[in-house]
Design an enzyme around this catalytic site. Structure first.
Site, short mmCIF file in Angstrom:
data_model
loop_
_atom_site.label_atom_id
_atom_site.label_comp_id
_atom_site.label_asym_id
_atom_site.label_seq_id
_atom_site.Cartn_x
_atom_site.Cartn_y
_atom_site.Cartn_z
CG HIS A 79 39.87 -1.55 26.15
ND1 HIS A 79 39.79 -2.39 25.06
CD2 HIS A 79 40.70 -0.55 25.79
CE1 HIS A 79 40.55 -1.93 24.10
NE2 HIS A 79 41.12 -0.80 24.51
CG ASP B 38 42.70 2.97 22.57
OD1 ASP B 38 43.84 2.75 22.14
OD2 ASP B 38 41.95 2.07 22.97
CG HIS B 39 45.30 2.55 26.05
ND1 HIS B 39 44.82 1.92 27.17
CD2 HIS B 39 44.72 1.92 24.99
CE1 HIS B 39 43.99 0.93 26.81
NE2 HIS B 39 43.93 0.93 25.48
CG HIS C 23 47.66 0.70 20.47
ND1 HIS C 23 47.23 -0.60 20.64
CD2 HIS C 23 48.51 0.67 19.40
CE1 HIS C 23 47.79 -1.38 19.72
NE2 HIS C 23 48.57 -0.63 18.96
CG ASP D 181 44.37 -2.59 24.90
OD1 ASP D 181 43.67 -2.25 25.87
OD2 ASP D 181 44.34 -2.01 23.81
#
Length: 307
Positions: free
Chosen positions: A266, A66-67, A64, A207
């Site tokens: 997060h 955002d990572h 993803h 996550d």
């Protein structure tokens, strides 16, 4: 061990939080390691005062953006800074292909060697100061946690050796390495002259909808760094239930398995962070924090936030 949080927001940046990135440093090691690399991470590295030259490896939990979207800029900036040391990137399937589609990663272009290592559940690797094992998580794409076992610290009891008749010399290193030696007919059993302190056990998770999926490794873990995207109340009101953890769920799991220290990260942009910590403390009696960008923590005998 030192932990510098470079990004602590979920999904997108806010005015106070960038997206996921964490720098980890080990005692008596000159380099540092980066866990996740969300967009803008290179700016956060500059602000934190970390040296891009000393970055030894990058670990990506999942694909993803955002990572991992910060990889493009960081890889290129490392070239522009004139770095020549090779760089390892441990990442799930697909990250290598994504980076290659954006950045020319040939040695001739970068001026340094870039190596991708594809990770999977059960993958293991030895490093100078720690052993790493990759653990699978529950998310909408393959997502992983990194289980870090710090290597034991071994100290030689030189005074006891001297009292028993063995003066400093070449045999000291053999004994420190765990080898029994015999000198002038006298045997020195290595274990009798070594003070061994077990290393810390750390989990840095990507996550993950169910923290107790890590149950096998959580018991008495020294530190768990894990997402706490929502409070229970907000999560229940969501029309679409995304595969993320609530503060309450994380706290209950940490309490159940006697996790010694907990850092939540997060954080959904709808929260400041205090709400998350308040909910965690309802269910977890250990040492708990909600990370903010540029927070620095040290883990020695205890975990503390560095002011």
């Amino acid at each position: 061990m030192k932990f510098t949080f470079l990004g602590t927001s979920a999904g997108r940046p806010t005015k106070k939080r960038n997206v996921s990135a964490l720098a980890v440093e080990f005692e008596n090691e000159s380099g540092w390691y980066l866990f996740d690399c969300g967009e803008g991470t290179q700016h956060q590295i500059l602000k934190a005062g970390l040296s891009i030259y000393k970055l030894k490896a990058i670990f990506i939990t999942h694909i993803h953006g955002d990572h991992c979207y910060g990889l493009f800029g960081l890889i290129t900036s490392r070239m522009l800074e004139g770095c020549t040391e090779s760089l390892l990137i441990y990442a799930p399937k697909g990250v290598k292909e994504m980076v290659e589609s954006v950045v020319d990663i040939s040695f001739e272009h970068l001026g340094y060697k870039l190596e991708f290592v594809e990770i999977y559940g059960g993958f293991e690797e030895e490093f100078e100061k720690f052993h790493l094992k990759v653990l699978p998580l529950i998310h909408s794409v393959p997502s992983y946690a990194f289980y870090i076992s710090q290597k034991p610290k071994v100290k030689l009891n030189a005074r006891k050796l001297q009292n028993d008749g063995l003066m400093p010399g070449i045999f000291y290193q053999d004994i420190k390495n765990g080898k029994d030696v015999e000198v002038d007919g006298k045997k020195y059993i290595a274990s009798e002259y070594l003070d061994i302190r077990e290393g810390k056990k750390i989990i840095i998770a990507g996550d993950n909808a169910e923290p107790d999926f890590l149950a096998k490794y959580l018991e008495n873990t020294d530190l768990l760094i894990h997402e706490a995207t929502y409070t229970e109340e907000v999560f229940e009101k969501l029309e679409t239930k995304y595969l993320h953890t609530t503060a309450a769920n994380l706290a209950k799991t940490a309490e159940k398995f006697r996790v010694k220290n907990l850092i939540a990260t997060h954080i959904s942009p709808r929260f400041e962070g205090e709400e998350i910590l308040e909910e965690i403390k309802k269910f977890y009696n250990g040492n708990a924090f909600v990370a903010n960008d540029f927070d620095v923590f040290e883990l020695k005998e205890e975990l503390r936030r560095v002011e």
